[in-house]
Structure formats: C-alpha cells, structure tokens
Write a protein that holds these residues in place. Structure first.
Motif, PDB file in Angstrom:
ATOM      1  N   PHE A  48       0.846  -1.185   0.000  1.00 38.78           N
ATOM      2  CA  PHE A  48       0.000   0.000   0.000  1.00 38.78           C
ATOM      3  C   PHE A  48       0.883   1.237   0.000  1.00 38.78           C
ATOM      4  O   PHE A  48       1.765   1.380   0.841  1.00 38.78           O
ATOM      5  N   ALA A  49       0.662   2.154  -0.946  1.00 33.79           N
ATOM      6  CA  ALA A  49       1.494   3.351  -1.083  1.00 33.79           C
ATOM      7  C   ALA A  49       0.964   4.532  -0.280  1.00 33.79           C
ATOM      8  O   ALA A  49       1.741   5.336   0.216  1.00 33.79           O
ATOM      9  N   GLY A  50      -0.347   4.666  -0.152  1.00 31.11           N
ATOM     10  CA  GLY A  50      -0.887   5.774   0.634  1.00 31.11           C
ATOM     11  C   GLY A  50      -2.306   6.116   0.249  1.00 31.11           C
ATOM     12  O   GLY A  50      -2.856   5.597  -0.719  1.00 31.11           O
ATOM     13  N   TYR A  51      -2.875   7.009   1.050  1.00 32.13           N
ATOM     14  CA  TYR A  51      -4.231   7.497   0.822  1.00 32.13           C
ATOM     15  C   TYR A  51      -4.179   8.865   0.158  1.00 32.13           C
ATOM     16  O   TYR A  51      -3.376   9.712   0.538  1.00 32.13           O
ATOM     17  N   SER A  52      -5.054   9.099  -0.802  1.00 33.67           N
ATOM     18  CA  SER A  52      -5.194  10.437  -1.377  1.00 33.67           C
ATOM     19  C   SER A  52      -6.316  11.196  -0.683  1.00 33.67           C
ATOM     20  O   SER A  52      -6.340  12.430  -0.723  1.00 33.67           O
ATOM     21  N   SER A  53      -7.232  10.483  -0.039  1.00 36.29           N
ATOM     22  CA  SER A  53      -8.284  11.135   0.751  1.00 36.29           C
ATOM     23  C   SER A  53      -8.809  10.170   1.798  1.00 36.29           C
ATOM     24  O   SER A  53      -8.831   8.956   1.582  1.00 36.29           O
ATOM     25  N   VAL A  54      -9.202  10.733   2.936  1.00 33.26           N
ATOM     26  CA  VAL A  54      -9.848   9.984   4.010  1.00 33.26           C
ATOM     27  C   VAL A  54     -10.908  10.897   4.601  1.00 33.26           C
ATOM     28  O   VAL A  54     -10.626  12.056   4.905  1.00 33.26           O
ATOM     29  N   GLU A  55     -12.126  10.375   4.768  1.00 33.81           N
ATOM     30  CA  GLU A  55     -13.216  11.137   5.371  1.00 33.81           C
ATOM     31  C   GLU A  55     -13.809  10.336   6.527  1.00 33.81           C
ATOM     32  O   GLU A  55     -14.216   9.194   6.333  1.00 33.81           O
ATOM     33  N   PHE A  56     -13.854  10.956   7.705  1.00 39.13           N
ATOM     34  CA  PHE A  56     -14.510  10.353   8.863  1.00 39.13           C
ATOM     35  C   PHE A  56     -15.882  11.019   8.965  1.00 39.13           C
ATOM     36  O   PHE A  56     -15.984  12.203   9.273  1.00 39.13           O
ATOM     37  N   ILE A  82      -7.851   2.259  -5.227  1.00 39.85           N
ATOM     38  CA  ILE A  82      -8.864   1.514  -4.473  1.00 39.85           C
ATOM     39  C   ILE A  82      -9.747   2.491  -3.712  1.00 39.85           C
ATOM     40  O   ILE A  82      -9.247   3.392  -3.029  1.00 39.85           O
ATOM     41  N   ASP A  83     -11.061   2.320  -3.838  1.00 42.26           N
ATOM     42  CA  ASP A  83     -12.022   3.073  -3.041  1.00 42.26           C
ATOM     43  C   ASP A  83     -12.470   2.193  -1.883  1.00 42.26           C
ATOM     44  O   ASP A  83     -12.800   1.018  -2.078  1.00 42.26           O
ATOM     45  N   PHE A  84     -12.455   2.786  -0.687  1.00 44.11           N
ATOM     46  CA  PHE A  84     -12.837   2.074   0.534  1.00 44.11           C
ATOM     47  C   PHE A  84     -14.062   2.732   1.151  1.00 44.11           C
ATOM     48  O   PHE A  84     -14.216   3.947   1.095  1.00 44.11           O
ATOM     49  N   GLU A  85     -14.905   1.910   1.771  1.00 47.31           N
ATOM     50  CA  GLU A  85     -16.028   2.445   2.537  1.00 47.31           C
ATOM     51  C   GLU A  85     -16.280   1.529   3.721  1.00 47.31           C
ATOM     52  O   GLU A  85     -16.302   0.305   3.573  1.00 47.31           O
ATOM     53  N   LEU A  86     -16.447   2.139   4.892  1.00 48.34           N
ATOM     54  CA  LEU A  86     -16.809   1.398   6.099  1.00 48.34           C
ATOM     55  C   LEU A  86     -18.210   1.837   6.501  1.00 48.34           C
ATOM     56  O   LEU A  86     -18.473   3.029   6.644  1.00 48.34           O
ATOM     57  N   VAL A 107     -22.763   5.142   6.757  1.00 49.23           N
ATOM     58  CA  VAL A 107     -21.404   5.265   6.229  1.00 49.23           C
ATOM     59  C   VAL A 107     -20.586   6.058   7.250  1.00 49.23           C
ATOM     60  O   VAL A 107     -20.892   7.209   7.546  1.00 49.23           O
ATOM     61  N   ALA A 108     -19.562   5.409   7.801  1.00 50.09           N
ATOM     62  CA  ALA A 108     -18.744   6.029   8.834  1.00 50.09           C
ATOM     63  C   ALA A 108     -17.425   6.569   8.292  1.00 50.09           C
ATOM     64  O   ALA A 108     -16.951   7.614   8.739  1.00 50.09           O
ATOM     65  N   THR A 109     -16.814   5.867   7.348  1.00 49.06           N
ATOM     66  CA  THR A 109     -15.511   6.281   6.824  1.00 49.06           C
ATOM     67  C   THR A 109     -15.435   5.955   5.342  1.00 49.06           C
ATOM     68  O   THR A 109     -15.876   4.882   4.920  1.00 49.06           O
ATOM     69  N   ARG A 110     -14.854   6.895   4.583  1.00 51.60           N
ATOM     70  CA  ARG A 110     -14.554   6.669   3.160  1.00 51.60           C
ATOM     71  C   ARG A 110     -13.110   7.064   2.914  1.00 51.60           C
ATOM     72  O   ARG A 110     -12.601   7.984   3.544  1.00 51.60           O
ATOM     73  N   ALA A 111     -12.494   6.382   1.956  1.00 55.12           N
ATOM     74  CA  ALA A 111     -11.113   6.719   1.606  1.00 55.12           C
ATOM     75  C   ALA A 111     -10.822   6.268   0.183  1.00 55.12           C
ATOM     76  O   ALA A 111     -11.522   5.417  -0.363  1.00 55.12           O
ATOM     77  N   ARG A 112      -9.780   6.857  -0.377  1.00 54.53           N
ATOM     78  CA  ARG A 112      -9.239   6.414  -1.667  1.00 54.53           C
ATOM     79  C   ARG A 112      -7.743   6.273  -1.475  1.00 54.53           C
ATOM     80  O   ARG A 112      -7.103   7.126  -0.865  1.00 54.53           O
TER      81      ARG A 112
END
Length: 126
Positions: A48-56, A82-86, A107-112
C-alpha cells in the motif's frame, strides 16, 4: 471487482468517551480489505502506497458490527486505485449487550488509496 468484510467491534476497541473507536480502526480494516482485493486481482498481497483522501463521517462505537468494502477504481500497469467504505450495519443499544440491525447502514468512513504490485509479481501473473 470488490471485496467485502464484516467485523464485530469489541467494546475493548473503544478508546474515547461515548464508547468511540479511533479513526485508525477504519484504516486498519481498509488495509485488510485492500490486501484481500490485491490477492483477488493480482494473486499477490501487494504494497500500500498511501491514501489520497480519508473522510470520517460518522462515529464507530464498541458493540457495532461494521462492513468494509474495497473496490478497484482504476488499474495501471503496477498501481491500483482503491475506493474504501466502512459502514455500520448493527449498532449496540446499551452496555447490556442489546443491539439492533440498522434498517440502513451508516457510512462512517470513506477513503481512496493506491496499492502497488511489485514488478516481479506482475511477471508471474498469468
């Protein structure tokens, strides 16, 4: 392509007042789902190289059941966006152990983020 994980959030995972779980909890689960996705897509765990965005966006609490989704958004030669959603799918009602399945997940957390497949792993993928 996507993968989905579900997990119970133990009360011992809560670190803050109000039985709140820290944001790093989501990121750890994103790492697990991202690894699963990398194996499904490339036959390798990847890096994993890193996140370009994270939203709580909403709280996660001890006693919740969460669902984590990792979805392949773009595929380069070695990089994978990769798009993530919790989502919280069940919520604890009180300290007695009572809980409910939510009618609509929260939806609690989103990230790319970006994952990378090592060059030698690409050569071995058929």
């Amino acid at each position: 392509m996507k993968v989905v994980h579900q997990r119970y959030v133990a009360h011992s995972d809560a670190h803050y007042a109000g039985n709140l779980v820290d944001g790093a909890f989501s990121l750890k689960l994103f790492g697990d789902a991202g690894t699963h996705l990398a194996i499904a897509v490339d036959g390798h765990e990847g890096l994993f190289a890193g996140y370009s965005s994270v939203e709580f966006l909403a709280p996660i609490r001890g006693g919740d059941v969460v669902e984590v989704e990792a979805r392949l958004a773009a595929r380069g030669r070695r990089s994978r966006t990769i798009d993530f959603e919790l989502r919280v799918v069940c919520r604890s009602l009180d300290e007695t152990g009572r809980a409910e399945v939510l009618a609509e997940p929260v939806v609690a957390t989103r990230a790319r983020g970006t994952g990378v497949v090592p060059a030698d792993a690409i050569e071995n993928v058929s």
